[in-house]
Design a protein around this motif. Structure first.
Motif, PDB file in Angstrom:
ATOM      1  N   PHE A   1       0.444  -0.987   0.016  1.00  0.00           N
ATOM      2  CA  PHE A   1       0.006   0.234   0.150  1.00  0.00           C
ATOM      3  C   PHE A   1       0.673   1.389   0.203  1.00  0.00           C
ATOM      4  CE2 PHE A   1       0.309  -1.233   4.492  1.00  0.00           C
ATOM      5  CZ  PHE A   1       0.853  -0.027   4.989  1.00  0.00           C
ATOM      6  N   ARG A   2       0.196   2.663  -0.518  1.00  0.00           N
ATOM      7  CA  ARG A   2       1.432   3.759  -0.388  1.00  0.00           C
ATOM      8  C   ARG A   2       1.062   4.654   0.158  1.00  0.00           C
ATOM      9  NH1 ARG A   2       3.799   3.403  -4.754  1.00  0.00           N
ATOM     10  NH2 ARG A   2       3.498   1.796  -6.751  1.00  0.00           N
ATOM     11  N   ILE A   3       1.610   5.727   0.767  1.00  0.00           N
ATOM     12  CA  ILE A   3       1.087   6.470   1.631  1.00  0.00           C
ATOM     13  C   ILE A   3       1.725   8.362   0.626  1.00  0.00           C
ATOM     14  CG2 ILE A   3       1.556   8.269   3.331  1.00  0.00           C
ATOM     15  CD1 ILE A   3       0.072   5.243   4.269  1.00  0.00           C
ATOM     16  N   ILE A   4       0.777   8.827   0.168  1.00  0.00           N
ATOM     17  CA  ILE A   4       1.210   9.739  -0.754  1.00  0.00           C
ATOM     18  C   ILE A   4       1.862  10.725  -0.247  1.00  0.00           C
ATOM     19  CG2 ILE A   4       0.581  11.283  -2.696  1.00  0.00           C
ATOM     20  CD1 ILE A   4       0.724   8.297  -3.565  1.00  0.00           C
ATOM     21  N   GLY A   5       2.753  11.741   0.299  1.00  0.00           N
ATOM     22  CA  GLY A   5       3.007  13.259   0.748  1.00  0.00           C
ATOM     23  C   GLY A   5       2.702  14.185  -0.626  1.00  0.00           C
ATOM     24  N   GLN A   6       2.875  14.893   0.525  1.00  0.00           N
ATOM     25  CA  GLN A   6       2.953  16.851   0.183  1.00  0.00           C
ATOM     26  C   GLN A   6       3.916  16.709  -0.222  1.00  0.00           C
ATOM     27  OE1 GLN A   6       1.085  19.161   3.047  1.00  0.00           O
ATOM     28  NE2 GLN A   6       0.676  21.555   1.884  1.00  0.00           N
ATOM     29  N   GLY A   7       4.676  17.765  -1.808  1.00  0.00           N
ATOM     30  CA  GLY A   7       5.472  17.628  -2.462  1.00  0.00           C
ATOM     31  C   GLY A   7       6.279  16.873  -2.683  1.00  0.00           C
ATOM     32  N   PRO A   8       7.794  16.569  -3.061  1.00  0.00           N
ATOM     33  CA  PRO A   8       8.186  16.316  -3.907  1.00  0.00           C
ATOM     34  C   PRO A   8       9.085  15.011  -2.665  1.00  0.00           C
ATOM     35  CG  PRO A   8       9.890  17.962  -3.885  1.00  0.00           C
ATOM     36  CD  PRO A   8       8.172  18.544  -3.282  1.00  0.00           C
ATOM     37  N   GLY A   9       9.206  13.699  -3.574  1.00  0.00           N
ATOM     38  CA  GLY A   9      10.229  13.283  -2.742  1.00  0.00           C
ATOM     39  C   GLY A   9       9.610  12.250  -1.258  1.00  0.00           C
ATOM     40  N   ASN A  10       7.581  12.366  -1.455  1.00  0.00           N
ATOM     41  CA  ASN A  10       7.223  12.097   0.069  1.00  0.00           C
ATOM     42  C   ASN A  10       6.757  10.550  -0.264  1.00  0.00           C
ATOM     43  OD1 ASN A  10       8.763  14.105   1.113  1.00  0.00           O
ATOM     44  ND2 ASN A  10       7.113  14.965   1.344  1.00  0.00           N
ATOM     45  N   ASN A  11       6.905  10.214  -1.314  1.00  0.00           N
ATOM     46  CA  ASN A  11       5.474   9.007  -1.341  1.00  0.00           C
ATOM     47  C   ASN A  11       6.434   8.440  -1.027  1.00  0.00           C
ATOM     48  OD1 ASN A  11       3.845  11.016  -2.052  1.00  0.00           O
ATOM     49  ND2 ASN A  11       3.996  10.616  -4.301  1.00  0.00           N
ATOM     50  N   TYR A  12       5.438   6.919  -0.626  1.00  0.00           N
ATOM     51  CA  TYR A  12       6.066   5.928  -0.205  1.00  0.00           C
ATOM     52  C   TYR A  12       5.635   4.195  -0.750  1.00  0.00           C
ATOM     53  CZ  TYR A  12       4.858   4.998   4.569  1.00  0.00           C
ATOM     54  OH  TYR A  12       4.451   4.387   6.120  1.00  0.00           O
ATOM     55  N   LEU A  13       6.209   3.182  -0.222  1.00  0.00           N
ATOM     56  CA  LEU A  13       5.242   2.036  -0.310  1.00  0.00           C
ATOM     57  C   LEU A  13       5.515   1.307   0.699  1.00  0.00           C
ATOM     58  CD1 LEU A  13       3.782   0.325  -2.296  1.00  0.00           C
ATOM     59  CD2 LEU A  13       6.232  -0.945  -3.326  1.00  0.00           C
ATOM     60  N   VAL A  14       4.712   0.410   1.274  1.00  0.00           N
ATOM     61  CA  VAL A  14       4.880  -0.442   2.595  1.00  0.00           C
ATOM     62  C   VAL A  14       4.680  -1.760   1.845  1.00  0.00           C
ATOM     63  CG1 VAL A  14       4.256  -1.654   4.829  1.00  0.00           C
ATOM     64  CG2 VAL A  14       3.815   1.232   4.464  1.00  0.00           C
ATOM     65  N   HIS A  15       5.131  -2.922   2.057  1.00  0.00           N
ATOM     66  CA  HIS A  15       5.543  -4.420   1.469  1.00  0.00           C
ATOM     67  C   HIS A  15       5.301  -4.971   3.174  1.00  0.00           C
ATOM     68  CE1 HIS A  15       6.091  -7.497  -1.011  1.00  0.00           C
ATOM     69  NE2 HIS A  15       7.322  -7.931   0.120  1.00  0.00           N
ATOM     70  N   GLU A  16       4.489  -6.142   2.461  1.00  0.00           N
ATOM     71  CA  GLU A  16       4.224  -7.071   3.646  1.00  0.00           C
ATOM     72  C   GLU A  16       4.207  -8.131   3.887  1.00  0.00           C
ATOM     73  OE1 GLU A  16       1.640  -7.878   6.501  1.00  0.00           O
ATOM     74  OE2 GLU A  16      -0.351  -6.625   5.732  1.00  0.00           O
ATOM     75  N   THR A  17       4.160  -9.317   3.906  1.00  0.00           N
ATOM     76  CA  THR A  17       3.490 -10.452   3.955  1.00  0.00           C
ATOM     77  C   THR A  17       2.970 -10.677   5.461  1.00  0.00           C
ATOM     78  OG1 THR A  17       5.450 -11.166   2.624  1.00  0.00           O
ATOM     79  CG2 THR A  17       4.156 -12.876   3.586  1.00  0.00           C
ATOM     80  N   MET A  18       1.482 -11.238   4.548  1.00  0.00           N
ATOM     81  CA  MET A  18       0.494 -12.008   5.470  1.00  0.00           C
ATOM     82  C   MET A  18       0.306 -13.297   5.601  1.00  0.00           C
ATOM     83  SD  MET A  18      -2.855 -10.031   5.766  1.00  0.00           S
ATOM     84  CE  MET A  18      -3.880 -10.783   3.977  1.00  0.00           C
ATOM     85  N   HIS A  19       0.254 -13.440   6.800  1.00  0.00           N
ATOM     86  CA  HIS A  19       0.345 -15.535   6.293  1.00  0.00           C
ATOM     87  C   HIS A  19      -1.156 -16.005   7.649  1.00  0.00           C
ATOM     88  CE1 HIS A  19       4.366 -15.994   5.286  1.00  0.00           C
ATOM     89  NE2 HIS A  19       4.661 -14.848   6.267  1.00  0.00           N
ATOM     90  N   VAL A  20      -1.957 -16.319   6.690  1.00  0.00           N
ATOM     91  CA  VAL A  20      -3.590 -16.680   7.274  1.00  0.00           C
ATOM     92  C   VAL A  20      -3.732 -18.351   7.122  1.00  0.00           C
ATOM     93  CG1 VAL A  20      -6.190 -16.087   6.683  1.00  0.00           C
ATOM     94  CG2 VAL A  20      -4.757 -14.404   5.948  1.00  0.00           C
ATOM     95  N   LYS A  21      -4.155 -18.634   8.576  1.00  0.00           N
ATOM     96  CA  LYS A  21      -4.573 -19.436   9.132  1.00  0.00           C
ATOM     97  C   LYS A  21      -6.188 -19.722   8.820  1.00  0.00           C
ATOM     98  CE  LYS A  21      -3.552 -21.656  13.301  1.00  0.00           C
ATOM     99  NZ  LYS A  21      -2.861 -22.329  13.953  1.00  0.00           N
ATOM    100  N   ILE A  22      -7.162 -20.532   8.263  1.00  0.00           N
ATOM    101  CA  ILE A  22      -7.986 -21.494   9.026  1.00  0.00           C
ATOM    102  C   ILE A  22      -8.831 -22.466   9.331  1.00  0.00           C
ATOM    103  CG2 ILE A  22     -10.776 -20.855   7.745  1.00  0.00           C
ATOM    104  CD1 ILE A  22      -9.381 -18.633   5.733  1.00  0.00           C
ATOM    105  N   ASN A  23      -8.747 -22.276   9.789  1.00  0.00           N
ATOM    106  CA  ASN A  23      -9.392 -23.399  11.061  1.00  0.00           C
ATOM    107  C   ASN A  23     -10.483 -23.984  10.726  1.00  0.00           C
ATOM    108  OD1 ASN A  23      -7.180 -23.513  12.168  1.00  0.00           O
ATOM    109  ND2 ASN A  23      -8.064 -22.362  13.921  1.00  0.00           N
ATOM    110  N   ALA A  24     -10.583 -25.175  10.344  1.00  0.00           N
ATOM    111  CA  ALA A  24     -12.135 -25.814  10.318  1.00  0.00           C
ATOM    112  C   ALA A  24     -13.777 -25.498  10.806  1.00  0.00           C
ATOM    113  CB  ALA A  24     -12.660 -27.518  10.580  1.00  0.00           C
ATOM    114  N   ASP A  25     -13.260 -24.743  12.637  1.00  0.00           N
ATOM    115  CA  ASP A  25     -14.520 -24.722  13.207  1.00  0.00           C
ATOM    116  C   ASP A  25     -14.828 -22.848  12.684  1.00  0.00           C
ATOM    117  OD1 ASP A  25     -12.216 -23.072  13.907  1.00  0.00           O
ATOM    118  OD2 ASP A  25     -12.163 -23.182  16.068  1.00  0.00           O
ATOM    119  N   GLY A  26     -13.779 -21.631  11.716  1.00  0.00           N
ATOM    120  CA  GLY A  26     -13.992 -20.923  11.508  1.00  0.00           C
ATOM    121  C   GLY A  26     -13.469 -19.512  11.257  1.00  0.00           C
ATOM    122  N   THR A  27     -12.704 -20.285  12.798  1.00  0.00           N
ATOM    123  CA  THR A  27     -11.752 -19.663  13.593  1.00  0.00           C
ATOM    124  C   THR A  27     -10.621 -18.635  12.602  1.00  0.00           C
ATOM    125  OG1 THR A  27     -11.531 -20.349  15.816  1.00  0.00           O
ATOM    126  CG2 THR A  27     -10.269 -19.079  15.093  1.00  0.00           C
TER     127      THR A  27
END
Length: 159
Positions: free
Chosen positions: A120-146
């Motif tokens: 996802f991106r954060i857009i900053g006011q003025g030049p050179g202030n924008n950045y991209l955040v990168h992350e890995t998300m691990h999801v575990k879904i149990n048979a009971d729906g948790t």
């Protein structure tokens, strides 16, 4: 990143850790959660960097179905007016983008394990202030729906 990254991780975990009851029909969690976090933007302030305090709602929609030994569904995360102010420059910043992903997996030993990349991106006011955040998300879904969510591999790239 400074000590603010653990606060961001805790906020994201709180938003994404959801308890639901499985059924043959889709289970849906539709939530808007107020967030407040501080992030260090290394490219801001002419390259000196600054901490930006961000706040506002984050919309989270998760829908999935468990049938026998299979789980399928999707999730959608979207900032809704998340904005902030740079602590040293007073520059304005805005979160943008949508993370959406569909999935299908088999339950193995009563659970399905999924891994997604979130950018996802954060857009900053003025030049050179924008950045991209990168992350890995691990999801575990149990048979009971948790659902359990774990985040790692955070990085920030000035764009």
């Amino acid at each position: 990143m400074k000590a603010t990254m653990p606060r961001m991780i805790i906020c994201l975990l709180a938003v994404l850790t959801i308890q639901v009851v499985p059924a043959n029909a889709a289970v849906q969690e539709n939530d808007t959660t107020a967030i407040s976090l501080s992030v260090f933007i290394p490219c801001a302030a002419g390259g000196a960097g600054e901490v930006v305090d961000l706040s506002s709602p984050l919309h989270t929609l998760i829908s999935f179905t468990i049938n026998s030994n299979n789980v399928s569904g999707y999730f959608h995360l979207q900032p809704q007016g998340i904005s902030g102010i740079g602590e040293s420059t007073g520059a304005k910043y805005h979160a943008t983008g949508v993370t959406a992903e569909s999935f299908k997996n088999s339950l193995q030993n009563g659970q399905a394990n999924l891994t997604f990349v979130n950018n996802f991106r954060i857009i900053g006011q003025g030049p050179g202030n924008n950045y991209l955040v990168h992350e890995t998300m691990h999801v575990k879904i149990n048979a009971d729906g948790t659902i359990t969510v774990f985040h790692d591999n955070f990085s920030v790239d000035c764009k």
